[in-house]
Write an enzyme that holds these catalytic residues in place. Sequence first.
Site, PDB file in Angstrom:
ATOM      1  N   SER A 179       0.685  -1.137   0.111  1.00  0.00           N
ATOM      2  CA  SER A 179      -0.016  -0.093  -0.061  1.00  0.00           C
ATOM      3  C   SER A 179       0.886   1.278   0.129  1.00  0.00           C
ATOM      4  CB  SER A 179      -0.898  -0.084   1.149  1.00  0.00           C
ATOM      5  OG  SER A 179      -1.471   1.212   1.425  1.00  0.00           O
ATOM      6  N   TYR A 224      -2.094   0.438  10.717  1.00  0.00           N
ATOM      7  CA  TYR A 224      -2.091  -0.140   9.365  1.00  0.00           C
ATOM      8  C   TYR A 224      -0.831   0.239   8.659  1.00  0.00           C
ATOM      9  CZ  TYR A 224      -3.770  -0.828   4.680  1.00  0.00           C
ATOM     10  OH  TYR A 224      -3.881  -1.388   3.350  1.00  0.00           O
TER      11      TYR A 224
END
Length: 250
Positions: free
Chosen positions: A136, A149
């Site tokens: 990501s 995250y």
Amino acid sequence: MTHEQAPSRTAVVTGASSGIGAASARALAAQGFQVVCAARRTERIEELAAEIGGTALTCDVNDADSVAALAAAVPVCHVLVNNAGGAVGTDRVEDADIEGWRWMYEVNVLGLVRVTQALLPALRASGDGVIVNVGSTAGRWAYEGGGGYTSAKHAVKVVSETLRLELNGEPIRITEVAPGMVRTDEFSVKRFGGDQAKADAVYAGVDHPLLAEDVADAIAWVATRPSHVDIDELVIKPRAQAAAHKVHRT
């Protein structure tokens, strides 16, 4: 006169029950791969496998026995897409839900490592393996409320780099595909505990965030490069997103 068919190649996609995983399974099938759709939600992957002519294997990447069963069913693997992952919560570090952070690390990082360990013999057996780790842009940028995250996705980046060093000289390539803002049916809804309004607000006013199919297209491209070509990392964002804090909204 009959032409000999090219031998089928096998791809394994984790987290294939929805989003980027399901789209990747479809994209790889379209490239001629025999796709093993692996995820916890059996009914969904069975429907997907029936659609693309693949195989459904129920698998929880956080369960060692489940992953071992997946590996036993796939003696030769040409492409492994480590896609299973997710995010929960947007707490500041000082208010962090430690169990939420633990879950994110386990599914995004330890699950990826567990599946990779289990399938490395099958990747070696292919003579030309590709590991695609779905990271990501959160593995590049920090942002408030994203500590758990972003920490996990930074770890995915480093695990990918480490694998590339450790497997150098073997017939296995390692790529990290790192998407930015992708609108899927479940990611943000899960992150906000099922609050659809909060999930929708993430994309409000954004002209064309990425779709799962856009990321899947990149994954299929990476997986079909010539054997000597390794795409180390591919960062893919919508045009409207310049950085974590710079998103054009109308």
